[in-house]
Design a protein around this motif. Structure first.
Motif, mmCIF file in Angstrom:
data_model
loop_
_atom_site.group_PDB
_atom_site.id
_atom_site.type_symbol
_atom_site.label_atom_id
_atom_site.label_comp_id
_atom_site.label_asym_id
_atom_site.label_seq_id
_atom_site.Cartn_x
_atom_site.Cartn_y
_atom_site.Cartn_z
ATOM 1 N N PRO A 152 0.826 -1.215 0.000
ATOM 2 C CA PRO A 152 0.000 0.000 0.000
ATOM 3 C C PRO A 152 0.856 1.258 0.000
ATOM 4 C CG PRO A 152 0.030 -1.010 2.175
ATOM 5 C CD PRO A 152 0.720 -1.969 1.258
ATOM 6 N N THR A 153 0.288 2.334 -0.516
ATOM 7 C CA THR A 153 0.970 3.624 -0.500
ATOM 8 C C THR A 153 0.862 4.247 0.885
ATOM 9 O OG1 THR A 153 -1.042 4.728 -1.252
ATOM 10 C CG2 THR A 153 0.528 4.007 -2.943
ATOM 11 N N ILE A 154 1.744 5.187 1.173
ATOM 12 C CA ILE A 154 1.727 5.848 2.482
ATOM 13 C C ILE A 154 0.471 6.692 2.648
ATOM 14 C CG2 ILE A 154 2.910 7.529 3.949
ATOM 15 C CD1 ILE A 154 5.534 6.583 2.713
ATOM 16 N N VAL A 155 0.100 7.416 1.601
ATOM 17 C CA VAL A 155 -1.098 8.253 1.638
ATOM 18 C C VAL A 155 -2.249 7.474 1.009
ATOM 19 C CG1 VAL A 155 -2.155 10.420 0.912
ATOM 20 C CG2 VAL A 155 0.286 10.338 1.507
ATOM 21 N N ARG A 156 -3.297 7.231 1.787
ATOM 22 C CA ARG A 156 -4.418 6.449 1.281
ATOM 23 C C ARG A 156 -5.318 7.299 0.403
ATOM 24 N NH1 ARG A 156 -7.051 3.982 5.880
ATOM 25 N NH2 ARG A 156 -5.218 2.658 5.815
ATOM 26 N N ARG A 157 -5.653 6.749 -0.757
ATOM 27 C CA ARG A 157 -6.541 7.448 -1.691
ATOM 28 C C ARG A 157 -7.792 6.644 -2.016
ATOM 29 N NH1 ARG A 157 -3.515 8.888 -6.925
ATOM 30 N NH2 ARG A 157 -2.705 6.765 -6.655
ATOM 31 N N TYR A 158 -7.797 5.355 -1.669
ATOM 32 C CA TYR A 158 -8.896 4.464 -2.042
ATOM 33 C C TYR A 158 -9.320 3.643 -0.824
ATOM 34 C CZ TYR A 158 -6.950 5.581 -6.632
ATOM 35 O OH TYR A 158 -6.472 6.243 -7.737
ATOM 36 N N PRO A 159 -10.442 2.948 -0.901
ATOM 37 C CA PRO A 159 -10.854 2.097 0.212
ATOM 38 C C PRO A 159 -9.897 0.922 0.414
ATOM 39 C CG PRO A 159 -12.709 2.578 -1.251
ATOM 40 C CD PRO A 159 -11.481 3.039 -1.961
ATOM 41 N N LEU A 160 -9.928 0.378 1.634
ATOM 42 C CA LEU A 160 -9.314 -0.906 1.915
ATOM 43 C C LEU A 160 -10.400 -1.823 2.454
ATOM 44 C CD1 LEU A 160 -8.862 -1.418 5.249
ATOM 45 C CD2 LEU A 160 -7.122 0.339 4.898
ATOM 46 N N ALA A 161 -10.187 -3.120 2.319
ATOM 47 C CA ALA A 161 -11.174 -4.097 2.768
ATOM 48 C C ALA A 161 -10.508 -5.132 3.662
ATOM 49 C CB ALA A 161 -11.839 -4.781 1.573
ATOM 50 N N ALA A 180 -10.535 -16.097 -3.977
ATOM 51 C CA ALA A 180 -11.569 -15.655 -4.917
ATOM 52 C C ALA A 180 -12.541 -14.683 -4.263
ATOM 53 C CB ALA A 180 -12.318 -16.862 -5.472
ATOM 54 N N VAL A 181 -12.974 -14.989 -3.045
ATOM 55 C CA VAL A 181 -13.914 -14.101 -2.350
ATOM 56 C C VAL A 181 -13.221 -12.784 -1.985
ATOM 57 C CG1 VAL A 181 -15.372 -13.849 -0.300
ATOM 58 C CG2 VAL A 181 -15.330 -16.012 -1.540
ATOM 59 N N ALA A 182 -11.938 -12.841 -1.623
ATOM 60 C CA ALA A 182 -11.191 -11.612 -1.353
ATOM 61 C C ALA A 182 -11.100 -10.755 -2.611
ATOM 62 C CB ALA A 182 -9.793 -11.951 -0.841
ATOM 63 N N GLY A 183 -10.882 -11.393 -3.762
ATOM 64 C CA GLY A 183 -10.871 -10.649 -5.019
ATOM 65 C C GLY A 183 -12.223 -10.043 -5.336
ATOM 66 N N ASP A 184 -13.294 -10.774 -5.047
ATOM 67 C CA ASP A 184 -14.637 -10.225 -5.243
ATOM 68 C C ASP A 184 -14.859 -8.995 -4.363
ATOM 69 O OD1 ASP A 184 -15.191 -12.210 -7.066
ATOM 70 O OD2 ASP A 184 -16.333 -13.454 -5.661
ATOM 71 N N GLY A 209 -13.891 -1.525 -4.528
ATOM 72 C CA GLY A 209 -12.835 -0.739 -5.157
ATOM 73 C C GLY A 209 -11.657 -0.575 -4.217
ATOM 74 N N ALA A 210 -11.285 -1.677 -3.558
ATOM 75 C CA ALA A 210 -10.307 -1.624 -2.461
ATOM 76 C C ALA A 210 -8.875 -1.595 -2.981
ATOM 77 C CB ALA A 210 -10.518 -2.823 -1.533
ATOM 78 N N LEU A 211 -8.544 -0.533 -3.697
ATOM 79 C CA LEU A 211 -7.224 -0.424 -4.313
ATOM 80 C C LEU A 211 -6.119 -0.185 -3.287
ATOM 81 C CD1 LEU A 211 -8.184 1.690 -7.447
ATOM 82 C CD2 LEU A 211 -7.521 -0.716 -7.406
ATOM 83 N N ASP A 212 -6.477 0.222 -2.074
ATOM 84 C CA ASP A 212 -5.468 0.415 -1.037
ATOM 85 C C ASP A 212 -5.236 -0.833 -0.191
ATOM 86 O OD1 ASP A 212 -4.199 2.841 -1.347
ATOM 87 O OD2 ASP A 212 -5.799 3.972 -0.382
ATOM 88 N N GLY A 213 -5.781 -1.964 -0.608
ATOM 89 C CA GLY A 213 -5.410 -3.208 0.040
ATOM 90 C C GLY A 213 -6.585 -4.045 0.506
ATOM 91 N N VAL A 214 -6.374 -5.353 0.466
ATOM 92 C CA VAL A 214 -7.310 -6.321 1.032
ATOM 93 C C VAL A 214 -6.535 -7.099 2.087
ATOM 94 C CG1 VAL A 214 -8.759 -8.338 0.597
ATOM 95 C CG2 VAL A 214 -8.671 -6.479 -1.079
ATOM 96 N N TYR A 215 -7.111 -7.166 3.285
ATOM 97 C CA TYR A 215 -6.436 -7.771 4.428
ATOM 98 C C TYR A 215 -7.257 -8.955 4.920
ATOM 99 C CZ TYR A 215 -3.720 -3.486 4.312
ATOM 100 O OH TYR A 215 -2.907 -2.449 3.907
ATOM 101 N N LEU A 216 -6.611 -10.097 5.071
ATOM 102 C CA LEU A 216 -7.265 -11.325 5.501
ATOM 103 C C LEU A 216 -6.990 -11.529 6.983
ATOM 104 C CD1 LEU A 216 -6.291 -13.576 2.460
ATOM 105 C CD2 LEU A 216 -8.291 -12.079 2.734
ATOM 106 N N SER A 217 -8.053 -11.483 7.774
ATOM 107 C CA SER A 217 -7.913 -11.545 9.219
ATOM 108 C C SER A 217 -8.740 -12.719 9.744
ATOM 109 C CB SER A 217 -8.365 -10.212 9.833
ATOM 110 O OG SER A 217 -8.080 -10.146 11.195
ATOM 111 N N GLY A 218 -9.163 -12.644 10.991
ATOM 112 C CA GLY A 218 -9.997 -13.705 11.553
ATOM 113 C C GLY A 218 -9.189 -14.745 12.301
ATOM 114 N N GLY A 219 -9.900 -15.685 12.914
ATOM 115 C CA GLY A 219 -9.248 -16.635 13.803
ATOM 116 C C GLY A 219 -8.596 -17.825 13.142
ATOM 117 N N ILE A 220 -8.935 -18.123 11.882
ATOM 118 C CA ILE A 220 -8.465 -19.364 11.266
ATOM 119 C C ILE A 220 -7.148 -19.200 10.519
ATOM 120 C CG2 ILE A 220 -8.993 -21.073 9.493
ATOM 121 C CD1 ILE A 220 -11.850 -21.001 10.308
#
Length: 322
Positions: free
Chosen positions: A130-139, A246-250, A256-267
């Protein structure tokens, strides 16, 4: 241990999932989390019972504020958790405790935690950062008892969702066969039916049926079996990896999460040694005409142990500064 009262400015945070409830507190506006406890929800009649146990265990007399992250929709006054027998009534709890109680979706907390984590608390998948300055959503997506999804806009607005309950869309013939099998169990197959603790168990069961054998294992038994080299467990973990990607890509396309997709949770953090990272990334980027779009999006697994509590603390801190 010295009892803590409201004069210290102590604030309670809790992450209430379908299986476990996590509690901690902090003092001041952004103090470090203290007194972390993790309880099984089925040990307690309700949230108030668990909360009283936590306060007694840590000699906490009362708090100035409370933030609860709960796994489910939080818009109604009486919140029923989809994967638990607990119910949460914020107004009733606030009157009982005589302090303000804030309730947010558990993945609103997860998404708020991202800016509070250090670089060593992410495992990056692929080469994009990700860029230092956020310009787009993250998921943020996460598999635990269920599957959570949320996003954050560049100006800090949270987009909560029930995206874990979107319909599962097979990406190849094998996944179509899995869907055929899972229809024998569920009239509608959501992404959560594959991407959760029960999802791992469902994938193992479906793969056994496709192989002409009978098999029922828990999620813990599936991961243990994969580590031991069991072919049906390994197939279930590979399918979990690919479908998660695939679901993360969806989600990336949806928000429009161009600033990153983060996979979290307990598993995920508990199965990194057996996760098929290549299959996960292929699933994330295999979006036809939008493959190049997804290849430009940062993708990471969150390694932090308690991002939900971190997010709750950040929610209280930013609201106090609003």
């Amino acid at each position: 241990m010295t009892a803590i009262d409201a004069n210290t400015g102590a604030k309670l945070v809790a992450d209430i999932g379908g299986t476990h409830a996590r509690f901690a507190y902090f003092v001041g506006d952004q103090g470090p989390l203290q007194g972390l406890e993790k309880y099984r929800c089925d040990r307690f009649a309700d949230l108030a019972d668990a909360l009283r146990t936590y306060m007694a265990q840590h000699q906490l007399l009362r708090f100035t504020r409370i933030c609860l992250a709960v796994a489910g929709p939080v818009e109604q006054s009486d919140i029923r958790l989809p994967n638990s027998t607990w119910r949460v009534n914020p107004s009733m709890l606030s009157r009982e405790l005589t302090i303000p109680v804030e309730v947010i979706n558990d993945f609103s907390a997860q998404v708020l935690s991202i800016d509070g984590l250090g670089p060593d608390q992410f495992l990056w998948v692929g080469d994009v950062r990700p860029t230092i300055v956020r310009r787009y959503p993250l998921a943020v997506l996460g598999a635990g008892t269920g599957l959570g999804v949320a996003a954050l806009t560049p100006d800090g607005y949270i987009l909560p969702s029930e995206g874990g309950h979107v319909s599962f869309a097979p990406a190849n013939g094998h996944q179509a066969q899995l869907l055929e099998q899972l229809w024998q169990r569920f009239p509608r197959v959501s992404a959560e039916r594959l991407l959760s603790g029960m999802g791992l168990a469902n994938l193992y069961w479906a793969n056994c049926r496709l192989a002409g054998v009978q098999g029922e294992l828990s999620a813990a038994e599936v991961t243990a079996g994969a580590r031991a080299g069991d072919p049906h467990c390994l197939r279930a973990v590979a399918d979990f990896s690919a479908v998660m990607g695939a679901v993360a890509g969806d989600a990336a396309l949806t928000f429009g999460a161009l600033d990153g997709v983060y996979l979290s949770g307990g598993i995920l953090p508990q199965m990194l040694d057996i996760l098929d990272i290549k299959a996960l990334y292929r699933g994330f980027t295999a979006k036809g005409r939008f493959q190049a779009y997804c290849e430009k999006i940062p993708l990471a697994v969150v390694l932090a142990e308690e991002p939900g509590l971190i997010g709750c603390a950040r929610a209280l801190s930013r609201n106090s500064m609003a």
